[in-house]
Scaffold this active site. Structure first.
Site, PDB file in Angstrom:
ATOM      1  N   TRP A   3       0.829  -1.212   0.000  1.00  0.00           N
ATOM      2  CA  TRP A   3       0.000   0.000   0.000  1.00  0.00           C
ATOM      3  C   TRP A   3       0.853   1.248   0.000  1.00  0.00           C
ATOM      4  O   TRP A   3       0.517   2.234  -0.667  1.00  0.00           O
ATOM      5  CB  TRP A   3      -0.993  -0.020   1.162  1.00  0.00           C
ATOM      6  CG  TRP A   3      -1.907  -1.211   1.058  1.00  0.00           C
ATOM      7  CD1 TRP A   3      -1.953  -2.291   1.882  1.00  0.00           C
ATOM      8  CD2 TRP A   3      -2.866  -1.470   0.013  1.00  0.00           C
ATOM      9  NE1 TRP A   3      -2.878  -3.194   1.431  1.00  0.00           N
ATOM     10  CE2 TRP A   3      -3.460  -2.725   0.295  1.00  0.00           C
ATOM     11  CE3 TRP A   3      -3.284  -0.766  -1.127  1.00  0.00           C
ATOM     12  CZ2 TRP A   3      -4.440  -3.281  -0.524  1.00  0.00           C
ATOM     13  CZ3 TRP A   3      -4.269  -1.329  -1.934  1.00  0.00           C
ATOM     14  CH2 TRP A   3      -4.829  -2.561  -1.631  1.00  0.00           C
ATOM     15  N   ASP A  53      -1.724   6.428   6.395  1.00  0.00           N
ATOM     16  CA  ASP A  53      -2.787   5.548   5.925  1.00  0.00           C
ATOM     17  C   ASP A  53      -3.074   4.592   7.081  1.00  0.00           C
ATOM     18  O   ASP A  53      -2.284   3.701   7.378  1.00  0.00           O
ATOM     19  CB  ASP A  53      -2.299   4.789   4.683  1.00  0.00           C
ATOM     20  CG  ASP A  53      -3.296   3.733   4.208  1.00  0.00           C
ATOM     21  OD1 ASP A  53      -4.342   3.560   4.855  1.00  0.00           O
ATOM     22  OD2 ASP A  53      -3.004   3.088   3.181  1.00  0.00           O
ATOM     23  N   LYS A  58     -12.363  -2.129   7.220  1.00  0.00           N
ATOM     24  CA  LYS A  58     -11.627  -3.093   8.050  1.00  0.00           C
ATOM     25  C   LYS A  58     -12.022  -2.936   9.517  1.00  0.00           C
ATOM     26  O   LYS A  58     -12.593  -3.831  10.112  1.00  0.00           O
ATOM     27  CB  LYS A  58     -10.125  -2.917   7.859  1.00  0.00           C
ATOM     28  CG  LYS A  58      -9.722  -3.225   6.417  1.00  0.00           C
ATOM     29  CD  LYS A  58      -8.382  -2.688   6.061  1.00  0.00           C
ATOM     30  CE  LYS A  58      -8.220  -2.559   4.566  1.00  0.00           C
ATOM     31  NZ  LYS A  58      -8.250  -3.841   3.849  1.00  0.00           N
TER      32      LYS A  58
HETATM   33  C1  LIG Z   1      -3.358  -0.204   4.419  1.00  0.00           C
HETATM   34  C2  LIG Z   1      -4.269  -0.141   3.233  1.00  0.00           C
HETATM   35  N1  LIG Z   1      -4.274   0.949   2.466  1.00  0.00           N
HETATM   36  C3  LIG Z   1      -5.076   1.044   1.386  1.00  0.00           C
HETATM   37  C4  LIG Z   1      -5.917   0.026   1.027  1.00  0.00           C
HETATM   38  C5  LIG Z   1      -6.792   0.190  -0.172  1.00  0.00           C
HETATM   39  O1  LIG Z   1      -7.985   0.683   0.266  1.00  0.00           O
HETATM   40  P1  LIG Z   1      -9.238   0.953  -0.681  1.00  0.00           P
HETATM   41  O2  LIG Z   1      -9.644  -0.358  -1.250  1.00  0.00           O
HETATM   42  O3  LIG Z   1     -10.236   1.545   0.284  1.00  0.00           O
HETATM   43  O4  LIG Z   1      -8.824   1.925  -1.721  1.00  0.00           O
HETATM   44  C6  LIG Z   1      -5.948  -1.139   1.821  1.00  0.00           C
HETATM   45  C7  LIG Z   1      -6.819  -2.295   1.576  1.00  0.00           C
HETATM   46  O5  LIG Z   1      -7.607  -2.576   0.862  1.00  0.00           O
HETATM   47  C8  LIG Z   1      -5.095  -1.219   2.930  1.00  0.00           C
HETATM   48  O6  LIG Z   1      -5.094  -2.321   3.695  1.00  0.00           O
END
Ligand SMILES: Cc1ncc(COP(=O)(O)O)c(C=O)c1O
Length: 362
Positions: free
Chosen positions: A104, A173, A197
């Site tokens: 991520w 994040d 989550k």
């Molecule tokens: C730490 C983290 N950041 C970003 C994301 C991506 O998030 P989204 O699907 O809401 O864009 C995720 C998981 O899906 C994640 O676990």
């Protein structure tokens, strides 16, 4: 007939508190005397105003936010934040620092780079497949912000303490560990978290942003891509994801009123994680993939002696009503996601199952 519920160890969308799901069900056809479902009421109504304002108040209380901080509900997931951060904050030659601790963070870095923004990757744990959180990081004087991923959902690592940035606004994040423990908000210029989550269903992303960061937002960005559009309109410039925000509100109420706040939540999360890591550490059959001092209390990642046993483990777990234990497709292995809503009893059931599986296959 009582609905069948399994122990849900999914990484996201993930388990929600059963009492919240029941409350949604109970109020679904007639939301607070409106004669309408929450999916049918106007976002301009008093009914929804009460929902969003209560959710904001609870976020402020739980994170101990002062008046400098604004609570926003946005769409586009955490992934849209990857793109909006450089777009809103990197102008006039300003640069940002990023720490790369996994998939991520790498995506966040890429979104800055594809906009042609200058960023520095000041630390990375890529050399050992992101099994640890880097220490003793030197941040760049004058950087507009320093970006970290507080919990690495896929690699199973988590910042135990946040880095000292020397006054550079920290941006995190927190998608996979928001509200899992108390922390000092003061170093943060902004934090964001997809709800799916620790906090609710997919479809809404919580953003907490400080005044000094909002002051950097330029006028000439598309309206929906400016943080100020959301802060000026209580997140209702356009139709917000009402049902997702409502669920978040109920989860926050559960966190405050049933669990008793972030200290209590953190103690419970520690207890759950210790049970699983304790078993892994005592076993020669299960191997944790993250360095012990960097382990996530939310996503416990581990391997079995070979892939065939891993497949059997996941398949047999499902037969025992335990779902979501397969590791992320990019890394393999196994992963138990034990976010806030996962009850202790679910982790106890998993530990029992893991012991039996080891006895039978070890
Ligand atoms: C730490 C983290 N950041 C970003 C994301 C991506 O998030 P989204 O699907 O809401 O864009 C995720 C998981 O899906 C994640 O676990």
């Amino acid at each position: 007939m009582k609905p069948k519920r399994i122990h849900n160890f999914n990484a996201g969308p993930a388990a929600l508190p059963q009492s919240v799901l029941e409350e949604i069900q109970e109020n679904f056809l007639d939301f607070n005397g409106s004669g309408m479902s929450i999916t049918e009421v106007s976002h301009r109504s008093k009914w929804f105003d009460d929902v969003i304002n209560d959710a904001i108040t609870r976020v402020k209380r739980l994170l101990k936010l002062d008046d400098r901080y604004h609570v926003l509900f946005m769409q586009g997931g955490a992934s849209l934040q990857f793109c909006m951060l450089p777009m809103n904050f990197l102008h006039g030659g300003r640069t940002a620092d990023y720490v790369n601790t996994g998939t991520w963070s790498t995506k966040a870095i890429k979104e800055a780079q594809i906009q042609g923004k200058t960023i520095q990757v000041v630390a990375s744990s890529e050399d050992r497949n992101f099994a640890y959180i880097p220490k003793d990081i030197q941040f760049t004087a004058g950087a507009a912000y320093a970006h970290i991923t507080s919990n690495n959902t896929i690699k199973g690592t988590q910042w135990a303490d946040f880095p000292e940035t020397g006054g550079i606004p920290l941006i995190a994040d927190m998608s996979s560990d928001i509200f899992s423990r108390p922390f000092d908000i003061n170093p943060f210029g902004l934090l964001y978290a997809g709800a799916q989550k620790n906090m609710g269903p997919a479809g809404v992303c919580l953003v907490v942003v400080r005044d000094d960061m909002l002051a950097l937002v330029p006028d000439d960005l598309p309206t929906m891509l400016k943080y100020t559009t959301y802060s000026n309109k209580n997140s209702m410039f356009n139709t917000p994801p009402c049902f997702a925000i409502y669920t978040v509100q109920l989860v926050l109420k559960w966190l405050e009123e049933t669990i008793g706040g972030l200290d209590k939540m953190a103690a419970l999360n520690r207890q759950k994680a210790d049970m699983l890591y304790g078993l892994i550490d005592r076993s020669e059959f299960y191997n944790g993939t993250a360095d012990p001092d960097s382990r996530s209390l939310m996503n416990v990642t581990f391997r079995l002696p070979n892939e065939s046993l891993e497949q059997q483990f996941v398949a047999q777990a499902i037969e025992h009503d335990m779902g979501g234990l397969k590791g992320h497709r990019s890394v393999g292995g196994c992963r138990a996601s034990i976010y806030n809503p996962t009850p202790l009893s679910g982790v106890e059931a998993l530990v029992d199952f893991m012991r039996t599986f080891e006895q039978q296959n070890g």
